[in-house]
Design a protein around this motif. Sequence first.
Motif, PDB file in Angstrom:
ATOM      1  N   ILE A 119       0.834  -1.201   0.000  1.00 49.74           N
ATOM      2  CA  ILE A 119       0.000   0.000   0.000  1.00 49.74           C
ATOM      3  C   ILE A 119       0.871   1.253   0.000  1.00 49.74           C
ATOM      4  N   GLN A 120       1.959   1.203   0.751  1.00 51.02           N
ATOM      5  CA  GLN A 120       2.838   2.363   0.854  1.00 51.02           C
ATOM      6  C   GLN A 120       3.715   2.532  -0.383  1.00 51.02           C
ATOM      7  N   ASN A 121       4.085   1.428  -0.997  1.00 46.53           N
ATOM      8  CA  ASN A 121       4.942   1.483  -2.190  1.00 46.53           C
ATOM      9  C   ASN A 121       4.407   0.520  -3.245  1.00 46.53           C
ATOM     10  N   PRO A 122       3.331   0.885  -3.911  1.00 38.18           N
ATOM     11  CA  PRO A 122       2.731  -0.014  -4.902  1.00 38.18           C
ATOM     12  C   PRO A 122       3.729  -0.393  -5.995  1.00 38.18           C
ATOM     13  N   PRO A 123       3.918  -1.687  -6.226  1.00 42.16           N
ATOM     14  CA  PRO A 123       4.852  -2.120  -7.280  1.00 42.16           C
ATOM     15  C   PRO A 123       4.267  -1.873  -8.664  1.00 42.16           C
ATOM     16  N   GLU A 124       5.141  -1.672  -9.629  1.00 39.67           N
ATOM     17  CA  GLU A 124       4.688  -1.475 -11.004  1.00 39.67           C
ATOM     18  C   GLU A 124       4.147  -2.773 -11.596  1.00 39.67           C
ATOM     19  N   GLN A 145      -2.243  11.131  -0.838  1.00 41.82           N
ATOM     20  CA  GLN A 145      -3.001  11.495   0.350  1.00 41.82           C
ATOM     21  C   GLN A 145      -3.437  10.247   1.115  1.00 41.82           C
ATOM     22  N   PHE A 146      -3.863   9.232   0.371  1.00 41.95           N
ATOM     23  CA  PHE A 146      -4.276   7.996   1.039  1.00 41.95           C
ATOM     24  C   PHE A 146      -3.089   7.314   1.715  1.00 41.95           C
ATOM     25  N   ALA A 147      -1.949   7.250   1.043  1.00 42.05           N
ATOM     26  CA  ALA A 147      -0.770   6.611   1.627  1.00 42.05           C
ATOM     27  C   ALA A 147      -0.358   7.313   2.919  1.00 42.05           C
TER      28      ALA A 147
END
Length: 242
Positions: A119-124, A145-147
């Motif tokens: 969620i914090q670092n969505p993978p490509e 904003q959500f992160a």
Amino acid sequence: MKFAKDRRRWHSWLFEAKKRFGLRILNYVVTSNHIHLLVIDSGPDVIPKSLQLIAGRTAQEFNHRKDRKGAFWEDRYHATAVERNEHLIRCLVYIDLNMVRAGVVSHPVEWEMNGYNEIQNPPERYGVIDMSGLRNLCGFTDPEQFAEQHRQWVHEAINNGKNQRESCWTESIAVGSSGFIEETKAKLGIKAAGRRIAEQQEDRFVLKEEHAPYNAGFRNQMGLLSPENSYFLDVSLLDFAS
């Protein structure tokens, strides 16, 4: 699944279930002896087919590697219906803090196999979480904003000591407002016989199972886990153990 490679294989089959059946995943955590999975039920057979694939293939691979036979999972999964809005957010954070509660890590970022990091670092590529769906359900449109808000929810829960175990997420049939619980009980109809509505907090109600509660003992006879006790749900927290 005490070894990281087993947890990673479970995750790879989760990704396969997303591709194959369209499973919409909102959050997850894979531990050494159980799993929490938060999903949207997008069809009558999506969840059972997905979990049959994930659990079955994980067990087959482990048994083949260890040259063993017999059951890998101790019991079927337990599903709890979670109302959208603040109850969904509470459930989201509860899953994030699983390994913090267990005392394994001090923050979810330290545990590899969970949804917090994605969620914090969505993978490509190869991400499993439905990020747009999760943001919408939590009331956000802007990813950054959500992160940030997600980080704040977890930070506040840890600092305020709100990371204690809450049985409602794993021992109830449904969690939400009184109206949501009443609606869930009505949809179950005769299947809701013997089940009671309980108020846990001022704004949180649960539909409980009187005679066959889900607990860490994983008794062999668990009526609430059977297909006869189910109906189509929008959002579910699934919990199953190995």
